[in-house]
Write a protein that holds these residues in place. Structure first.
Motif, PDB file in Angstrom:
ATOM      1  N   LEU A 132       0.828  -1.214   0.000  1.00  0.00           N
ATOM      2  CA  LEU A 132       0.000   0.000   0.000  1.00  0.00           C
ATOM      3  C   LEU A 132       0.861   1.262   0.000  1.00  0.00           C
ATOM      4  CD1 LEU A 132      -2.886  -1.003   2.445  1.00  0.00           C
ATOM      5  CD2 LEU A 132      -3.036  -0.652  -0.016  1.00  0.00           C
ATOM      6  N   CYS A 133       1.907   1.258   0.798  1.00  0.00           N
ATOM      7  CA  CYS A 133       2.812   2.421   0.845  1.00  0.00           C
ATOM      8  C   CYS A 133       3.505   2.615  -0.504  1.00  0.00           C
ATOM      9  CB  CYS A 133       3.836   2.255   1.963  1.00  0.00           C
ATOM     10  SG  CYS A 133       3.125   2.433   3.613  1.00  0.00           S
ATOM     11  N   ASP A 134       3.948   1.513  -1.114  1.00  0.00           N
ATOM     12  CA  ASP A 134       4.574   1.601  -2.439  1.00  0.00           C
ATOM     13  C   ASP A 134       3.598   2.154  -3.469  1.00  0.00           C
ATOM     14  OD1 ASP A 134       6.954   0.642  -1.461  1.00  0.00           O
ATOM     15  OD2 ASP A 134       6.675  -1.412  -2.221  1.00  0.00           O
ATOM     16  N   HIS A 135       2.353   1.697  -3.372  1.00  0.00           N
ATOM     17  CA  HIS A 135       1.329   2.186  -4.309  1.00  0.00           C
ATOM     18  C   HIS A 135       1.105   3.692  -4.123  1.00  0.00           C
ATOM     19  CE1 HIS A 135      -2.203   2.345  -6.815  1.00  0.00           C
ATOM     20  NE2 HIS A 135      -2.861   2.936  -5.816  1.00  0.00           N
ATOM     21  N   VAL A 136       0.996   4.136  -2.885  1.00  0.00           N
ATOM     22  CA  VAL A 136       0.814   5.569  -2.620  1.00  0.00           C
ATOM     23  C   VAL A 136       2.010   6.351  -3.148  1.00  0.00           C
ATOM     24  CG1 VAL A 136       0.683   7.323  -0.778  1.00  0.00           C
ATOM     25  CG2 VAL A 136      -0.737   5.258  -0.653  1.00  0.00           C
TER      26      VAL A 136
ATOM     27  N   SER B  81      11.880  12.565  -2.604  1.00  0.00           N
ATOM     28  CA  SER B  81      11.931  13.736  -1.736  1.00  0.00           C
ATOM     29  C   SER B  81      12.318  14.977  -2.536  1.00  0.00           C
ATOM     30  CB  SER B  81      12.923  13.497  -0.601  1.00  0.00           C
ATOM     31  OG  SER B  81      12.957  14.603   0.260  1.00  0.00           O
ATOM     32  N   VAL B  82      13.317  14.850  -3.416  1.00  0.00           N
ATOM     33  CA  VAL B  82      13.727  15.975  -4.269  1.00  0.00           C
ATOM     34  C   VAL B  82      12.572  16.385  -5.182  1.00  0.00           C
ATOM     35  CG1 VAL B  82      15.255  16.619  -6.190  1.00  0.00           C
ATOM     36  CG2 VAL B  82      16.194  15.463  -4.180  1.00  0.00           C
ATOM     37  N   LEU B  83      11.894  15.398  -5.760  1.00  0.00           N
ATOM     38  CA  LEU B  83      10.750  15.679  -6.632  1.00  0.00           C
ATOM     39  C   LEU B  83       9.643  16.396  -5.855  1.00  0.00           C
ATOM     40  CD1 LEU B  83       9.264  15.325  -9.351  1.00  0.00           C
ATOM     41  CD2 LEU B  83       8.506  13.082  -8.516  1.00  0.00           C
ATOM     42  N   LYS B  84       9.385  15.918  -4.666  1.00  0.00           N
ATOM     43  CA  LYS B  84       8.344  16.499  -3.816  1.00  0.00           C
ATOM     44  C   LYS B  84       8.624  17.977  -3.561  1.00  0.00           C
ATOM     45  CE  LYS B  84       8.076  15.845   0.841  1.00  0.00           C
ATOM     46  NZ  LYS B  84       7.831  15.227   2.142  1.00  0.00           N
ATOM     47  N   TRP B  85       9.843  18.312  -3.176  1.00  0.00           N
ATOM     48  CA  TRP B  85      10.168  19.698  -2.847  1.00  0.00           C
ATOM     49  C   TRP B  85      10.335  20.565  -4.087  1.00  0.00           C
ATOM     50  CZ3 TRP B  85       8.789  21.413   1.551  1.00  0.00           C
ATOM     51  CH2 TRP B  85       8.723  20.536   2.632  1.00  0.00           C
ATOM     52  N   SER B  86      10.881  20.018  -5.152  1.00  0.00           N
ATOM     53  CA  SER B  86      11.052  20.836  -6.364  1.00  0.00           C
ATOM     54  C   SER B  86       9.693  21.195  -6.963  1.00  0.00           C
ATOM     55  CB  SER B  86      11.920  20.111  -7.394  1.00  0.00           C
ATOM     56  OG  SER B  86      11.270  18.966  -7.893  1.00  0.00           O
ATOM     57  N   THR B  87       8.743  20.271  -6.878  1.00  0.00           N
ATOM     58  CA  THR B  87       7.403  20.570  -7.390  1.00  0.00           C
ATOM     59  C   THR B  87       6.743  21.669  -6.569  1.00  0.00           C
ATOM     60  OG1 THR B  87       7.210  18.259  -8.076  1.00  0.00           O
ATOM     61  CG2 THR B  87       5.187  19.540  -8.043  1.00  0.00           C
TER      62      THR B  87
ATOM     63  N   ASP C  35       4.105  12.443   3.660  1.00  0.00           N
ATOM     64  CA  ASP C  35       4.624  12.568   5.030  1.00  0.00           C
ATOM     65  C   ASP C  35       3.947  11.570   5.977  1.00  0.00           C
ATOM     66  OD1 ASP C  35       6.280  14.587   4.142  1.00  0.00           O
ATOM     67  OD2 ASP C  35       5.037  16.226   4.926  1.00  0.00           O
ATOM     68  N   SER C  36       2.679  11.270   5.718  1.00  0.00           N
ATOM     69  CA  SER C  36       1.961  10.331   6.591  1.00  0.00           C
ATOM     70  C   SER C  36       2.494   8.911   6.475  1.00  0.00           C
ATOM     71  CB  SER C  36       0.463  10.351   6.283  1.00  0.00           C
ATOM     72  OG  SER C  36       0.209   9.745   5.034  1.00  0.00           O
ATOM     73  N   LEU C  37       3.209   8.622   5.394  1.00  0.00           N
ATOM     74  CA  LEU C  37       3.765   7.273   5.230  1.00  0.00           C
ATOM     75  C   LEU C  37       4.792   6.950   6.322  1.00  0.00           C
ATOM     76  CD1 LEU C  37       4.232   7.096   1.346  1.00  0.00           C
ATOM     77  CD2 LEU C  37       2.396   6.100   2.731  1.00  0.00           C
ATOM     78  N   ALA C  38       5.405   7.977   6.885  1.00  0.00           N
ATOM     79  CA  ALA C  38       6.391   7.756   7.947  1.00  0.00           C
ATOM     80  C   ALA C  38       5.739   7.100   9.168  1.00  0.00           C
ATOM     81  CB  ALA C  38       7.051   9.073   8.337  1.00  0.00           C
ATOM     82  N   GLU C  39       4.456   7.379   9.380  1.00  0.00           N
ATOM     83  CA  GLU C  39       3.740   6.757  10.495  1.00  0.00           C
ATOM     84  C   GLU C  39       3.699   5.233  10.369  1.00  0.00           C
ATOM     85  OE1 GLU C  39      -0.167   8.419  11.171  1.00  0.00           O
ATOM     86  OE2 GLU C  39       0.540  10.392  10.513  1.00  0.00           O
ATOM     87  N   PHE C  40       3.814   4.768   9.127  1.00  0.00           N
ATOM     88  CA  PHE C  40       3.764   3.324   8.865  1.00  0.00           C
ATOM     89  C   PHE C  40       5.155   2.742   8.652  1.00  0.00           C
ATOM     90  CE2 PHE C  40      -0.236   5.170   7.395  1.00  0.00           C
ATOM     91  CZ  PHE C  40      -1.132   4.456   8.167  1.00  0.00           C
ATOM     92  N   GLY C  41       6.165   3.530   8.941  1.00  0.00           N
ATOM     93  CA  GLY C  41       7.538   3.052   8.825  1.00  0.00           C
ATOM     94  C   GLY C  41       8.076   3.067   7.406  1.00  0.00           C
ATOM     95  N   ALA C  42       7.359   3.708   6.491  1.00  0.00           N
ATOM     96  CA  ALA C  42       7.808   3.776   5.094  1.00  0.00           C
ATOM     97  C   ALA C  42       8.516   5.107   4.876  1.00  0.00           C
ATOM     98  CB  ALA C  42       6.628   3.647   4.154  1.00  0.00           C
ATOM     99  N   LEU C  43       9.700   5.036   4.346  1.00  0.00           N
ATOM    100  CA  LEU C  43      10.465   6.244   4.042  1.00  0.00           C
ATOM    101  C   LEU C  43      10.488   6.433   2.531  1.00  0.00           C
ATOM    102  CD1 LEU C  43      13.465   5.696   6.476  1.00  0.00           C
ATOM    103  CD2 LEU C  43      11.450   7.131   6.835  1.00  0.00           C
ATOM    104  N   ILE C  44      10.322   7.680   2.114  1.00  0.00           N
ATOM    105  CA  ILE C  44      10.380   7.919   0.680  1.00  0.00           C
ATOM    106  C   ILE C  44      11.836   8.059   0.256  1.00  0.00           C
ATOM    107  CG2 ILE C  44       8.091   8.984   0.659  1.00  0.00           C
ATOM    108  CD1 ILE C  44       9.414  11.680   0.287  1.00  0.00           C
TER     109      ILE C  44
END
Length: 194
Positions: A13-17, A92-98, A78-87
């Motif tokens: 699920l985390c990978d899909h998100v 992360s670069v894509l997220k901030w550059s966008t 950011d909510s994925l961190a609650e499930f132990g998934a790190l991007i």
């Protein structure tokens, strides 16, 4: 075991998100790049100038919508961190550059706004010069029409007919030029020329 199945489901699920949000961030990035490309060329005429002004005005709503959408994507990632998934670092670069693109587009639009105002003045000056020259041409046509009314040299009928046809053709072109002036004036929201 049940824990490993739950972990596998969570990871999937985390990978899909992450995948879904990555694709959407890339689409938004491409949208911003296309906006930047669209404002680069210098307008060649009044119509292109008008189209550019409309594009900039309309794209402001698009930017506001994507800013909100990107903020929501950030929350989901950011909510994925609650499930132990790190991007990943790339995500992360894509997220901030966008998130930074709207500022880049805004700077480009503000810079282009100065160019648009300058181009508008040049196009108006050119239009006014052409209209002044056109006024002189109209005065010449009035003389030609008056002269045509007095043509009565029936011995040179072919020449007389040719002269009158030339005046009629020139008047037809003048009407088209008047329509052209009105179209160009509409771009600047000026009243049409009589």
């Amino acid at each position: 075991t049940l824990v490993s199945k739950a972990t596998t489901l969570r990871d999937t699920l985390c990978d899909h998100v992450m995948f879904t949000e990555r694709v959407r961030l890339q689409e938004i990035g491409e949208l911003y790049k296309s906006m930047l490309e669209r404002v680069k060329p210098k307008p060649k005429d009044e119509t292109e100038l008008r189209d550019l002004k409309v594009f900039i005005k309309d794209s402001n709503d698009v930017i506001l919508n994507t800013v909100d959408e990107v903020a929501e994507i950030h929350k989901r990632l950011d909510s994925l961190a609650e499930f132990g998934a790190l991007i990943s670092r790339d995500d992360s670069v894509l997220k901030w550059s966008t998130m930074l693109y709207p500022q880049t587009v805004e700077k480009a639009y503000l810079s282009k706004q100065d160019d648009i105002e300058s181009d508008q003045v040049k196009f108006l000056d050119k239009l006014n010069l052409e209209k002044d020259n056109f006024e002189h041409l109209i005065e010449k046509f009035q003389g030609d029409v008056e002269r045509s009314k007095s043509l009565n040299d029936y011995a040179n009928q072919a020449k007389v007919v040719e002269d009158i046809n030339d005046v009629v053709d020139a008047l037809a072109e003048a009407v088209l030029q008047g329509v052209n002036f009105n179209d160009r004036e509409a771009v600047f929201e000026l009243p049409p020329t009589d």
